[in-house]
Design an enzyme around this catalytic site. Sequence first.
Site, PDB file in Angstrom:
ATOM      1  N   GLN A   1     -36.197  17.618  31.110  1.00  0.00           N
ATOM      2  CA  GLN A   1     -35.524  16.755  32.083  1.00  0.00           C
ATOM      3  C   GLN A   1     -34.081  16.495  31.657  1.00  0.00           C
ATOM      4  O   GLN A   1     -33.158  16.566  32.469  1.00  0.00           O
ATOM      5  CB  GLN A   1     -36.288  15.426  32.224  1.00  0.00           C
TER       6      GLN A   1
ATOM      7  N   HIS B   1     -38.768  14.002  26.693  1.00  0.00           N
ATOM      8  CA  HIS B   1     -38.793  14.845  27.893  1.00  0.00           C
ATOM      9  C   HIS B   1     -37.546  15.734  27.874  1.00  0.00           C
ATOM     10  O   HIS B   1     -36.627  15.576  28.681  1.00  0.00           O
ATOM     11  CB  HIS B   1     -38.837  13.961  29.145  1.00  0.00           C
TER      12      HIS B   1
ATOM     13  N   ASP C   1     -35.406   4.920  35.062  1.00  0.00           N
ATOM     14  CA  ASP C   1     -36.707   5.596  35.159  1.00  0.00           C
ATOM     15  C   ASP C   1     -37.743   4.512  35.467  1.00  0.00           C
ATOM     16  O   ASP C   1     -37.450   3.306  35.362  1.00  0.00           O
ATOM     17  CB  ASP C   1     -37.007   6.310  33.818  1.00  0.00           C
TER      18      ASP C   1
ATOM     19  N   CYS D   1     -34.731  10.494  36.999  1.00  0.00           N
ATOM     20  CA  CYS D   1     -35.516  11.708  36.738  1.00  0.00           C
ATOM     21  C   CYS D   1     -36.593  11.931  37.796  1.00  0.00           C
ATOM     22  O   CYS D   1     -37.088  13.050  37.937  1.00  0.00           O
ATOM     23  CB  CYS D   1     -36.140  11.625  35.345  1.00  0.00           C
TER      24      CYS D   1
ATOM     25  N   ARG E   1     -47.605  19.564  28.868  1.00  0.00           N
ATOM     26  CA  ARG E   1     -47.319  18.152  29.180  1.00  0.00           C
ATOM     27  C   ARG E   1     -48.510  17.348  28.696  1.00  0.00           C
ATOM     28  O   ARG E   1     -49.637  17.531  29.188  1.00  0.00           O
ATOM     29  CB  ARG E   1     -47.122  17.954  30.683  1.00  0.00           C
TER      30      ARG E   1
ATOM     31  N   ARG F   1     -33.761  21.116  37.473  1.00  0.00           N
ATOM     32  CA  ARG F   1     -34.906  21.365  36.582  1.00  0.00           C
ATOM     33  C   ARG F   1     -35.233  22.857  36.586  1.00  0.00           C
ATOM     34  O   ARG F   1     -35.511  23.443  35.546  1.00  0.00           O
ATOM     35  CB  ARG F   1     -36.136  20.564  37.054  1.00  0.00           C
TER      36      ARG F   1
END
Length: 302
Positions: A132, A129, A219, A259, A102, A287
């Site tokens: 996700q 991402h 988001d 998310c 990440r 996830r």
Amino acid sequence: MKHLLKLMDLSKEQIIEILNIADQLKFEQKNGIEHKILSGKTLGMIFSKASTRTRVSFEVGMYQLGGNAIFLTDSDTQIGRGESIEDTARVLSRFVDGIMIRTFKQSDVENLAKSGTIPIINGLTDYSHPCQVLADLMTIREIKKSFKDLKLCYIGDGNNMANSLIVGCIKVGMKIAICCPKEYQPDKCLIEWGFRQEKLEVIDDIKRAVNSSDVLYTDVWASMGQENQREQRLKAFANFQINKELLSLANNDAIVLHCLPAHKGEEITADVFEKYAPIIFEQSENRLHAQKAVLVKVMGKK
Ligand code: CP
Ligand code: NVA
């Protein structure tokens, strides 16, 4: 499949295969059926940004698959003191069987894949991402049973989530509407790609965007690394909120996804968030299952 760097690298068939494996692993986990497919394998997890879900789901996922995960941050590795991503990859390739990273730049993730010899998984960059969105697609298919004729409407910042949703939704056959202020739109190349697939609309009229949507998605307005722009972003996005009035314009059986982490009262009101909380937290749980499927695909026996 060698790596998961971004969804654009995967075919529709590869995405569907990951979702099918994820469903199976979820069923097995819920029914106490062990699946130690990665017994003896180790995943290195490099975090240059904060995380709750990604860290815990990868770590628990590796444990459930019979393997191990090592948590590495910039500040307690030599990365924080300037050792290059390339050299780090060459060293880690000799110790671990895969790396989840990440970080900020997508190019760092791509370079890691070029320099090392082991599978690399993107756990979020400023650009994308993918993990996700695989969990999001899994959740949508669980609830709606198929992707056919579905429209997802993304409202808010044209960030890493918007970029990956454009690719993920279109690859599995969904339509997607992106509703962002003009200055905060997603990646230009991805917008052009979406237009060429004839599955993407980019609309700044929020009411029109939401019309006949099956999934509403939002988001945070300020992503990690944008904290110093928070005030200006709160102003720019003030009219791009998911609330009760907006929801009433979507299809009757529309669902709301996020998310997480959520800033209630900003991108989504607390009442709408709570109404859809069972779905949003299932999305979060997914996830784990979706990432286990990715780990099996890239680190399992070929
Ligand atoms: N959604 C997500 O990636 O959450 P974390 O930042 O907590 O990992
Ligand atoms: N856009 C957000 C997603 C967090 C999971 C960020 O990058 O901070």
